[in-house]
Design an enzyme around this catalytic site. Structure first.
Site, PDB file in Angstrom:
ATOM      1  N   GLU A 170      43.553  51.317  18.407  1.00 46.55           N
ATOM      2  CA  GLU A 170      42.895  52.040  19.493  1.00 46.55           C
ATOM      3  C   GLU A 170      41.900  51.157  20.238  1.00 46.55           C
ATOM      4  O   GLU A 170      41.510  50.088  19.763  1.00 46.55           O
ATOM      5  CB  GLU A 170      42.172  53.272  18.955  1.00 46.55           C
ATOM      6  CG  GLU A 170      41.028  52.945  18.010  1.00 46.55           C
ATOM      7  CD  GLU A 170      40.033  54.078  17.878  1.00 46.55           C
ATOM      8  OE1 GLU A 170      39.335  54.347  18.870  1.00 46.55           O
ATOM      9  OE2 GLU A 170      39.951  54.675  16.787  1.00 46.55           O
ATOM     10  N   LYS A 217      34.280  61.448   9.389  1.00 48.26           N
ATOM     11  CA  LYS A 217      32.843  61.230   9.242  1.00 48.26           C
ATOM     12  C   LYS A 217      32.162  62.438   8.616  1.00 48.26           C
ATOM     13  O   LYS A 217      32.574  63.573   8.815  1.00 48.26           O
ATOM     14  CB  LYS A 217      32.225  60.902  10.608  1.00 48.26           C
ATOM     15  CG  LYS A 217      32.756  59.615  11.203  1.00 48.26           C
ATOM     16  CD  LYS A 217      32.155  59.341  12.567  1.00 48.26           C
ATOM     17  CE  LYS A 217      32.740  58.066  13.154  1.00 48.26           C
ATOM     18  NZ  LYS A 217      34.172  58.195  13.471  1.00 48.26           N
TER      19      LYS A 217
END
Length: 307
Positions: free
Chosen positions: A26, A161
């Site tokens: 990415e 996360k």
């Protein structure tokens, strides 16, 4: 995707035509997640790691309103130059970006979508987006999950996360019939931490085993869901849990105080972690991405060997 909206780099196109391993990477990590000039160093290092394992890297971005799978080094520099201020593009943003001719950095969702359109089946990244805390009121759920549920790409990451609602994220992945594999672990990782306190449904201990599961899933399970392969941050780079918990509390308070929502949450949180930890989190972030990309390349090679 119309061929005119997608350009596949020469090296990537040749590898795909020959059935060799390719790994998607990415660009949001580089343009929004890491500071310059280290972002360019990391981008080049990730591509080097992929090649070192015998695969071909395909860093993905949108340039001049056109998706590019396999940036040249000059284009990688363009993505990493903070003066260019690339727009952060999820999958829903691709149409406007194409039509308006903008430069954009791709998230997990848009990278996976473009990778699939290019014929790339493995993608190495840092962390997956998920269900945000308080989503029962805000409906704040990352598009990454929806794209993974309908895009046959294997995403290799270090879980999600800790700012997110990890149990809800795992429940939604189950609802979406996305297989979740732990790479050498029985526990779902939480990005900076190796153990979120939650189990993974399935464990694989080698790239060969991962490729066997992925290949079987693609060939014999109805639907187009991808696969999530979670790889914990290397032990030596795991963040101290007490430091992590202090940073998380401070980051959540900052987000609430400044009313940060949606796609602005992750970059704001990363910036807070990087600043408040005096670079500790930046090192952890970089090292976990390197580890994930290495695993992704090994799995891509194993998949190519099965073909």
């Amino acid at each position: 995707m119309a061929e005119s909206q997608l350009r596949v780099g020469d090296e990537v196109a040749e590898a795909l035509a020959e059935g060799r391993a390719v790994v998607a990477l990415e660009s949001t990590l580089l343009s929004h997640g890491l500071p310059a000039p280290s972002n360019l160093d990391v981008g080049r290092e990730l591509e080097r790691i992929v090649r070192e394992q015998g695969a071909v890297p395909a860093t993905i971005a949108v340039l001049d309103g056109r998706a590019v799978a396999g940036l040249t080094d000059a284009e990688l520099q363009r993505v990493c130059d903070p003066a260019n201020k690339l727009v952060k593009l999820s999958r829903r943003d691709l149409g406007p970006a194409y039509a308006l001719g903008v430069d954009g950095a791709t998230t997990v969702a848009s990278t996976a979508a473009i990778a699939d359109a290019a014929g790339i089946g493995v993608f190495g990244t840092g962390g997956l987006g998920g269900v945000h805390r308080g989503a029962q009121e805000s409906w704040d759920v990352s598009a990454d999950l929806g794209v993974l549920a309908e895009t046959p790409v294997t995403v290799v990451c270090s879980g999600v996360k800790s700012i997110l609602d990890i149990p809800a994220t795992l429940e939604l992945l189950e609802t979406s019939s996305v297989p979740v594999l732990g790479y050498g672990t029985d526990r779902f990782p939480a990005f900076y931490l190796r153990d979120s306190g939650l189990d993974v449904p399935w464990r694989v201990d080698s790239a060969k085993d991962a490729a066997a599961v992925i290949g079987t899933h693609r060939a014999h399970v109805p639907g187009r869901a991808g696969v999530l392969l979670v790889n914990p941050i290397p032990v030596e780079h795991e963040m101290d849990r007490d430091l992590h918990d202090r940073l998380l509390a401070g980051g959540l308070a900052k987000l609430e105080r400044e009313d940060v929502h949606g796609k602005d949450v992750t970059p704001a949180l990363l910036e807070y972690f990087h600043t408040a930890s005096e670079g500790v989190s930046l090192t952890a972030n970089t090292e976990l991405v390197k580890s994930n990309v290495r695993v992704a390349a090994e799995v891509a090679v194993a998949l190519a060997d099965r073909a």
